[in-house]
Structure formats: C-alpha cells, structure tokens
Scaffold this active site. Structure first.
Site, PDB file in Angstrom:
ATOM      1  N   TRP A 144       0.812  -1.227   0.000  1.00 21.42           N
ATOM      2  CA  TRP A 144       0.000   0.000   0.000  1.00 21.42           C
ATOM      3  C   TRP A 144       0.833   1.259   0.000  1.00 21.42           C
ATOM      4  O   TRP A 144       0.513   2.220  -0.709  1.00 21.42           O
ATOM      5  CB  TRP A 144      -1.025  -0.016   1.134  1.00 21.42           C
ATOM      6  CG  TRP A 144      -2.123  -1.002   0.855  1.00 21.42           C
ATOM      7  CD1 TRP A 144      -2.421  -2.132   1.558  1.00 21.42           C
ATOM      8  CD2 TRP A 144      -3.037  -0.984  -0.264  1.00 21.42           C
ATOM      9  NE1 TRP A 144      -3.454  -2.803   0.967  1.00 21.42           N
ATOM     10  CE2 TRP A 144      -3.856  -2.124  -0.152  1.00 21.42           C
ATOM     11  CE3 TRP A 144      -3.238  -0.119  -1.339  1.00 21.42           C
ATOM     12  CZ2 TRP A 144      -4.869  -2.418  -1.078  1.00 21.42           C
ATOM     13  CZ3 TRP A 144      -4.242  -0.411  -2.269  1.00 21.42           C
ATOM     14  CH2 TRP A 144      -5.040  -1.548  -2.125  1.00 21.42           C
ATOM     15  N   LYS A 201     -12.828  -1.152   6.411  1.00 23.20           N
ATOM     16  CA  LYS A 201     -12.172  -2.177   7.235  1.00 23.20           C
ATOM     17  C   LYS A 201     -12.600  -2.013   8.687  1.00 23.20           C
ATOM     18  O   LYS A 201     -13.087  -2.941   9.306  1.00 23.20           O
ATOM     19  CB  LYS A 201     -10.654  -2.065   7.098  1.00 23.20           C
ATOM     20  CG  LYS A 201     -10.218  -2.409   5.683  1.00 23.20           C
ATOM     21  CD  LYS A 201      -8.906  -1.809   5.277  1.00 23.20           C
ATOM     22  CE  LYS A 201      -8.771  -1.789   3.781  1.00 23.20           C
ATOM     23  NZ  LYS A 201      -8.822  -3.110   3.142  1.00 23.20           N
ATOM     24  N   ASP A 248      -1.596   6.756   6.101  1.00 31.74           N
ATOM     25  CA  ASP A 248      -2.694   5.936   5.605  1.00 31.74           C
ATOM     26  C   ASP A 248      -3.042   4.972   6.739  1.00 31.74           C
ATOM     27  O   ASP A 248      -2.306   4.029   7.024  1.00 31.74           O
ATOM     28  CB  ASP A 248      -2.250   5.162   4.357  1.00 31.74           C
ATOM     29  CG  ASP A 248      -3.306   4.167   3.883  1.00 31.74           C
ATOM     30  OD1 ASP A 248      -4.387   4.111   4.487  1.00 31.74           O
ATOM     31  OD2 ASP A 248      -3.027   3.428   2.914  1.00 31.74           O
TER      32      ASP A 248
HETATM   33  C1  PLP Z   1      -3.772   0.225   3.960  1.00 30.80           C
HETATM   34  C2  PLP Z   1      -4.665   0.372   2.780  1.00 30.80           C
HETATM   35  N1  PLP Z   1      -4.591   1.494   2.036  1.00 30.80           N
HETATM   36  C3  PLP Z   1      -5.381   1.664   0.962  1.00 30.80           C
HETATM   37  C4  PLP Z   1      -6.294   0.723   0.564  1.00 30.80           C
HETATM   38  C5  PLP Z   1      -7.131   0.952  -0.652  1.00 30.80           C
HETATM   39  O1  PLP Z   1      -8.374   1.416  -0.317  1.00 30.80           O
HETATM   40  P1  PLP Z   1      -9.496   1.688  -1.421  1.00 30.80           P
HETATM   41  O2  PLP Z   1      -9.839   0.373  -2.018  1.00 30.80           O
HETATM   42  O3  PLP Z   1     -10.600   2.315  -0.634  1.00 30.80           O
HETATM   43  O4  PLP Z   1      -8.928   2.632  -2.432  1.00 30.80           O
HETATM   44  C6  PLP Z   1      -6.413  -0.467   1.333  1.00 30.80           C
HETATM   45  C7  PLP Z   1      -7.362  -1.544   1.054  1.00 30.80           C
HETATM   46  O5  PLP Z   1      -7.957  -1.898   0.200  1.00 30.80           O
HETATM   47  C8  PLP Z   1      -5.568  -0.626   2.439  1.00 30.80           C
HETATM   48  O6  PLP Z   1      -5.636  -1.750   3.166  1.00 30.80           O
END
Ligand code: PLP
Length: 363
Positions: free
Chosen positions: A105, A198, A174
């Site tokens: 991520w 989550k 994040d």
């Molecule tokens: C730590 C983290 N950041 C970002 C995301 C991406 O989020 P989204 O799907 O809402 O863009 C996720 C999970 O999907 C995540 O676990």
C-alpha cells in the site's frame, strides 16, 4: 453455505459490528423522525445535517482531534487520496513528499504521488520482502521534505508500526486498516486518512483528518472536487456526499464509544491478536508469520502452513466450520486473518482452536 452468519475474516470490505448492522436493518425503511430511509433523504436535510455533525463529533471525541484540524468524509476510496494529497500539497509548495515504503500500500501510494510532484522514497523494505518497518535511526529525510508519509498497518503483509515514526516534519498516515483500533496522537500528523471499509463502516467513504495549514496549501488551479480546501469549506458537501456511508460511520463510532473508546478497543485487539500469535508460536514451526515479531499486525494476521496444499486444505476446512475468507493476498499467499474491531473475541477463539487442531492433525 448456511443462512447463518459466519466468522468473516475478510480484509475488506470487512465484518461490521452486529449491533450496527441490526440498527441499520431496523432503521432502513424509516429513519426515526424522517418518514423515509437514509437512502432516500436529501443531504441538505436537517436530519442528515445532524448525522454528519454527530459523526464528526464522534471522530473528534474518539481520536482527540484538535480544533485546528478539518474532519472530512470524502469519496474515491483511499487510492484517490494517494494522488490527491500530493496534488494538493506538493504542486503548490514545490516541496518533497518523503515516503516510507513498507509494503504494497505505501508502495502504491508513492507511485501515485510521483504523478503529482517531487517524491523521495527515503526507506524501502522491498529487498527484505516487506517484513518490518524502519527504525527511527534509519529514516533520513530530505532537506525539502514537506511531510513524511507512512502506512500505519500494511494490510497485505500484516505488518504494523508499534508507534508512529519519530521525525521532525508532519506525518501523513494511511490508517485505512487500523483507524479506531488504538489511540493516536493526532498532533503529530498533517493528515491522517482511512477508507472506511475495514474498521469504520462500509465501502464508499474515506475519512480525511487534515491540519488547517495543510488544507490551505491546495492550489487555486485545482478542479473543485480535487481541492481539499474547497471540500473543507463546504463541510464535505461540495456535491452529494456518501450519505449512507457517513450514517453507517455514525453508528460504528457510536458503538465504539459504547465499548469504552479506543483504549478499550486497543486492549481487546491486543488480546485477540495474541490468541492467534501464541497459537502460531506454539505450533513447533507448523505455522509461520510473514512479518518480524515486533512489527506483527494486530489487525491482519498473515501466516502460512508448511505447503500450498495445506494452505488450501486449511482454508477449505475452516470454511466448513464457518470461518471464512482466510485466504492470504495473492502477492503474499498463505492465510490472512483480519481481526478488526468488529470481529468478536469468540470468532478469534474459534479460529485459534481450529488452528491448534489442524496443526495437531497435519503437523
Ligand atoms: C492500507 C490500505 N490502504 C489503501 C487501501 C485501498 O483502499 P481503497 O480500495 O478504498 O482505495 C487499502 C485496502 O484496500 C488498504 O488496506
């Protein structure tokens, strides 16, 4: 599968607190005092205004957000903000976003940021296989750093910062897979953001907490929906906000307060995680954890059995007894048990017992 609810270990969208789901069900046809569903009322209505204000107040209370921060409920998933943050902060200031890359991520975020401005990856755990976070001594920021970006909990690898990195610029975090799982010291942050799906509600809403001076950095040339300044000025209502997501977050945060707040959640989360890690450590090497011990995630327990065949069997057998979505992410493989706030202790105990039994039979 039966009609009964399983213990769902999905990484996201993930389990929601049962009392919250029940409340949604109870109010879905008619929100008290409204004569209509939350799905059917205007975002400009008095009732929705009250829900937005309540959600904001709950976030403020739970996280201890000071008055010089804006609390916004935005869209586009966390991924949109990977690009929108540098779009707002780096273009106008010409400074560098310093990134700590500790897994999938944060890697993705750094690469999105590069499309918008100067990015320096000041630590990268790739060569070691993303098994740990950097120590404070290893973080060497550039002279032109505006912020230091980190991902508090790498959902895929199951590694987490025991505490935030110590640096002398504001942090951008994040917190998607750990928001509301433990207290944080918001004053160290320029921005803390998290998708809801989550630990905070359903997919479709992103919580963004941003210090006023960061909000002010948005360049005037940005389209309005991409400008934090304009979004903050209109209290997240520049256009129709994700009303159902915000309503659900109001209920989740009400529930968190009833549970005793974030200190209480943190204690319970630590206890739940130790149930699984103790079983893994006591399995004579049958199970192995992806991350190094001091960086093991309290939210996403990523582990594997001795072989891919046994991983498959583990997941199939677990599903038969109502323990679902235990497959690891395709880049890490093995198993991943996501045990967010809403996963009840009984679910973790059931998984622990299954793991002990499986290791005894197959080990
Ligand atoms: C730590 C983290 N950041 C970002 C995301 C991406 O989020 P989204 O799907 O809402 O863009 C996720 C999970 O999907 C995540 O676990």
């Amino acid at each position: 599968m039966s009609e009964e609810r399983a213990f769902n270990f999905s990484a996201g969208p993930a389990v929601m607190p049962l009392p919250v789901l029940k409340k949604i069900q109870e109010e879905l046809l008619c929100l008290p005092g409204c004569g209509a569903s939350i799905l059917e009322i205007s975002h400009r209505s008095k009732q929705f205004g009250e829900i937005l204000a309540r959600t904001k107040q709950n976030v403020k209370d739970l996280l201890g957000v000071p008055d010089n921060y804006q609390i916004m409920f935005l869209q586009g998933g966390a991924l949109t903000h990977f690009a929108m943050l540098p779009m707002n902060l780096l273009r106008s200031t010409g400074k560098s976003g310093n990134y700590l890359v500790t897994g999938n991520w944060s890697k993705k975020s750094a690469s999105e940021a590069k499309t918008q401005g100067k990015v320096d990856v000041v630590w990268d755990g790739k060569a070691e296989g993303y098994v740990r976070k950097p120590t404070d001594d290893e973080i060497k920021l550039t002279d032109d750093a505006l912020y230091c970006y980190f991902c508090a909990n790498e959902t895929i690898e199951g590694i987490q910062y025991p505490r935030e990195p110590k640096v002398d610029v504001p942090l951008i975090c994040d917190a998607s897979s750990e928001i509301f799982s433990r207290p944080v010291d918001i004053e160290k942050y320029g921005v803390l953001f998290a998708c809801a799906q989550k630990n905070a509600g359903p997919a479709g809403v992103v919580l963004v907490i941003m210090r006023d001076d960061f909000v002010e950095m948005s360049g005037d040339d940005l389209p309005s929906m991409f400008s934090y300044k304009k979004l903050a000025e209109k209290d997240s209502m520049l256009n129709t906000p994700p009303t159902f997501g915000i309503y659900s977050m109001a209920l989740v945060t009400d529930w968190l307060k009833e549970q005793g707040g974030l200190e209480a959640m943190a204690a319970l989360n630590r206890e739940k995680a130790s149930l699984l890690y103790d079983a893994i450590d006591g399995s004579n090497g049958f199970y192995r954890v992806h991350g190094q011990k001091e960086y093991r995630s309290v939210m996403n327990v990523s582990f594997r059995t001795p072989s891919e065949e046994l991983d498959k069997e583990f997941q199939e057998e677990a599903k038969k007894v109502g323990l679902t979505n235990l497959n690891g992410h395709r880049s890490v493989k093995g198993e991943r048990a996501s045990i967010y706030n809403a996963m009840p202790r009984e679910g973790v105990v059931a998984l622990r017992d299954f793991m002990v039994d499986f290791a005894q039979k197959k080990g």
